[in-house]
Design an enzyme around this catalytic site. Structure first.
Site, PDB file in Angstrom:
ATOM      1  N   CYS A  62      -2.553   1.098  -5.495  1.00  0.00           N
ATOM      2  CA  CYS A  62      -3.278   1.679  -4.360  1.00  0.00           C
ATOM      3  C   CYS A  62      -4.722   1.211  -4.452  1.00  0.00           C
ATOM      4  O   CYS A  62      -5.320   1.260  -5.531  1.00  0.00           O
ATOM      5  CB  CYS A  62      -3.221   3.203  -4.402  1.00  0.00           C
ATOM      6  SG  CYS A  62      -4.089   3.974  -3.018  1.00  0.00           S
ATOM      7  N   LEU A  63      -5.266   0.776  -3.340  1.00  0.00           N
ATOM      8  CA  LEU A  63      -6.647   0.274  -3.342  1.00  0.00           C
ATOM      9  C   LEU A  63      -7.645   1.384  -3.684  1.00  0.00           C
ATOM     10  O   LEU A  63      -8.767   1.097  -4.089  1.00  0.00           O
ATOM     11  CB  LEU A  63      -6.986  -0.346  -1.974  1.00  0.00           C
ATOM     12  CG  LEU A  63      -6.172  -1.607  -1.635  1.00  0.00           C
ATOM     13  CD1 LEU A  63      -6.407  -2.016  -0.190  1.00  0.00           C
ATOM     14  CD2 LEU A  63      -6.512  -2.748  -2.583  1.00  0.00           C
ATOM     15  N   GLY A  77      -1.443  -2.895   2.579  1.00  0.00           N
ATOM     16  CA  GLY A  77      -1.615  -1.874   3.603  1.00  0.00           C
ATOM     17  C   GLY A  77      -2.961  -1.204   3.444  1.00  0.00           C
ATOM     18  O   GLY A  77      -3.613  -1.350   2.396  1.00  0.00           O
ATOM     19  N   GLN A 137      -8.822   5.877   3.903  1.00  0.00           N
ATOM     20  CA  GLN A 137      -9.348   5.095   2.773  1.00  0.00           C
ATOM     21  C   GLN A 137     -10.704   4.471   3.085  1.00  0.00           C
ATOM     22  O   GLN A 137     -11.404   4.030   2.170  1.00  0.00           O
ATOM     23  CB  GLN A 137      -8.355   3.994   2.362  1.00  0.00           C
ATOM     24  CG  GLN A 137      -7.090   4.546   1.734  1.00  0.00           C
ATOM     25  CD  GLN A 137      -6.144   3.440   1.309  1.00  0.00           C
ATOM     26  OE1 GLN A 137      -5.423   2.896   2.140  1.00  0.00           O
ATOM     27  NE2 GLN A 137      -6.149   3.088   0.032  1.00  0.00           N
ATOM     28  N   HIS A 180       3.916   5.023   1.687  1.00  0.00           N
ATOM     29  CA  HIS A 180       2.636   5.112   0.969  1.00  0.00           C
ATOM     30  C   HIS A 180       1.491   5.366   1.958  1.00  0.00           C
ATOM     31  O   HIS A 180       0.654   6.259   1.737  1.00  0.00           O
ATOM     32  CB  HIS A 180       2.425   3.811   0.182  1.00  0.00           C
ATOM     33  CG  HIS A 180       1.141   3.721  -0.572  1.00  0.00           C
ATOM     34  ND1 HIS A 180       1.088   3.669  -1.951  1.00  0.00           N
ATOM     35  CD2 HIS A 180      -0.144   3.652  -0.161  1.00  0.00           C
ATOM     36  CE1 HIS A 180      -0.176   3.579  -2.332  1.00  0.00           C
ATOM     37  NE2 HIS A 180      -0.953   3.556  -1.258  1.00  0.00           N
ATOM     38  N   GLU A 181       1.455   4.584   3.047  1.00  0.00           N
ATOM     39  CA  GLU A 181       0.372   4.741   4.038  1.00  0.00           C
ATOM     40  C   GLU A 181       0.497   6.066   4.780  1.00  0.00           C
ATOM     41  O   GLU A 181      -0.505   6.731   5.061  1.00  0.00           O
ATOM     42  CB  GLU A 181       0.366   3.582   5.042  1.00  0.00           C
ATOM     43  CG  GLU A 181       0.237   2.187   4.445  1.00  0.00           C
ATOM     44  CD  GLU A 181      -0.859   2.044   3.409  1.00  0.00           C
ATOM     45  OE1 GLU A 181      -1.818   2.833   3.404  1.00  0.00           O
ATOM     46  OE2 GLU A 181      -0.724   1.135   2.567  1.00  0.00           O
ATOM     47  N   HIS A 236      -1.062   8.780   2.883  1.00  0.00           N
ATOM     48  CA  HIS A 236      -2.534   8.803   2.974  1.00  0.00           C
ATOM     49  C   HIS A 236      -2.994   9.635   4.180  1.00  0.00           C
ATOM     50  O   HIS A 236      -4.024  10.303   4.115  1.00  0.00           O
ATOM     51  CB  HIS A 236      -3.093   7.384   3.125  1.00  0.00           C
ATOM     52  CG  HIS A 236      -3.321   6.660   1.827  1.00  0.00           C
ATOM     53  ND1 HIS A 236      -4.149   7.139   0.838  1.00  0.00           N
ATOM     54  CD2 HIS A 236      -2.859   5.460   1.379  1.00  0.00           C
ATOM     55  CE1 HIS A 236      -4.175   6.270  -0.176  1.00  0.00           C
ATOM     56  NE2 HIS A 236      -3.392   5.239   0.122  1.00  0.00           N
TER      57      HIS A 236
HETATM   58  O1  GNR Z   1      -2.013  -3.073  -1.803  1.00  0.00           O
HETATM   59  C1  GNR Z   1      -1.174  -2.212  -1.997  1.00  0.00           C
HETATM   60  N1  GNR Z   1      -0.032  -2.544  -2.655  1.00  0.00           N
HETATM   61  C2  GNR Z   1       1.068  -1.724  -2.746  1.00  0.00           C
HETATM   62  C3  GNR Z   1       2.072  -2.103  -3.623  1.00  0.00           C
HETATM   63  C4  GNR Z   1       3.200  -1.341  -3.738  1.00  0.00           C
HETATM   64  C5  GNR Z   1       3.338  -0.194  -2.993  1.00  0.00           C
HETATM   65  C6  GNR Z   1       2.332   0.208  -2.126  1.00  0.00           C
HETATM   66  C7  GNR Z   1       1.206  -0.552  -1.999  1.00  0.00           C
HETATM   67  S1  GNR Z   1      -0.002  -0.084  -0.871  1.00  0.00           S
HETATM   68  C8  GNR Z   1      -1.431  -0.831  -1.552  1.00  0.00           C
HETATM   69  C9  GNR Z   1      -2.596  -0.752  -0.601  1.00  0.00           C
HETATM   70  C10 GNR Z   1      -3.004   0.682  -0.409  1.00  0.00           C
HETATM   71  O2  GNR Z   1      -3.577   1.336  -1.222  1.00  0.00           O
HETATM   72  N2  GNR Z   1      -2.666   1.235   0.712  1.00  0.00           N
HETATM   73  O3  GNR Z   1      -2.954   2.522   0.947  1.00  0.00           O
HETATM   74 NI    NI Z   2      -3.021   3.464  -1.021  1.00  0.00          NI
END
Ligand code: GNR
Ligand code: NI
Length: 172
Positions: free
Chosen positions: A93-94, A46, A51, A135-136, A139
């Site tokens: 998270c990236l 995601g 980001q 998660h998104e 953000h």
């Molecule tokens: O790439 C991502 N992997 C992930 C793995 C488990 C739970 C959430 C994520 S999101 C993350 C990409 C990211 O940072 N999205 O904001």
């Molecule tokens: Ni993230």
């Protein structure tokens, strides 16, 4: 389309509350396309607009594994309208490269959003898709995975990030 730079913690843009999109036009579609390309390039499951330094309520998700056909979801002005249950997932998270932690979230979520054409849709999700949605969505509100950890894990992640930063500074 272009791969954009992904901002890393503690970049201040990651802490801002993103603004709703007022009109889904070609400029927004260009943003969505860049986000998808950036997510696939990373690679990640995601990516949220903050980001890449864009303060708009937009994210993309594709949870398909390498051996599956890709399935891109676009969420514009998303709202999580229902949640139930709990599940724990090892999240990355990236914006926190190289770290992962177990985080507890809802097991089922229902989300309403606009798609790439500005059409409203509703989606019910569970498992990793539900985790990624939450998660998104975080953000978009300036909430990061480190905020979801208990005090001990937060300290451990803080130390790990500081150590990594020192190694990077020594390299530079
Ligand atoms: O790439 C991502 N992997 C992930 C793995 C488990 C739970 C959430 C994520 S999101 C993350 C990409 C990211 O940072 N999205 O904001
Ligand atoms: Ni993230």
């Amino acid at each position: 389309m272009a791969v954009r730079e992904i901002l890393e913690y503690p970049h201040p843009a990651l802490r801002e509350v993103a603004k709703p999109v007022t009109q889904v036009d070609d400029e927004i579609r260009r943003l969505v396309d860049d986000m998808a390309e950036t997510m696939y390039d990373a690679p990640g499951v995601g990516l949220a607009a903050p980001q890449i330094g864009v303060g708009l309520r937009v994210f993309v998700i594709d949870i398909a594994s390498e051996d599956e056909p890709s399935e891109l979801y676009t969420f514009i002005n998303p709202e999580i309208v229902a949640t139930s249950g709990t599940q724990t997932w090892e999240e990355g998270c990236l914006s926190f490269p190289g770290v992962s932690e177990e985080i507890k979230r809802a097991e089922h979520v229902t989300v309403r959003a606009l798609d790439r054409d500005g059409e409203p849709f509703e989606l019910e999700a569970e498992g990793l898709l539900a985790v990624a949605l939450q998660h998104e969505n975080d953000h978009l509100n300036g909430v990061l995975m480190i905020d979801k950890l208990n005090a001990l894990k937060k300290r451990m992640m803080g130390r790990k990030l500081a150590k990594k930063q020192r190694a990077e500074d020594a390299e530079a």
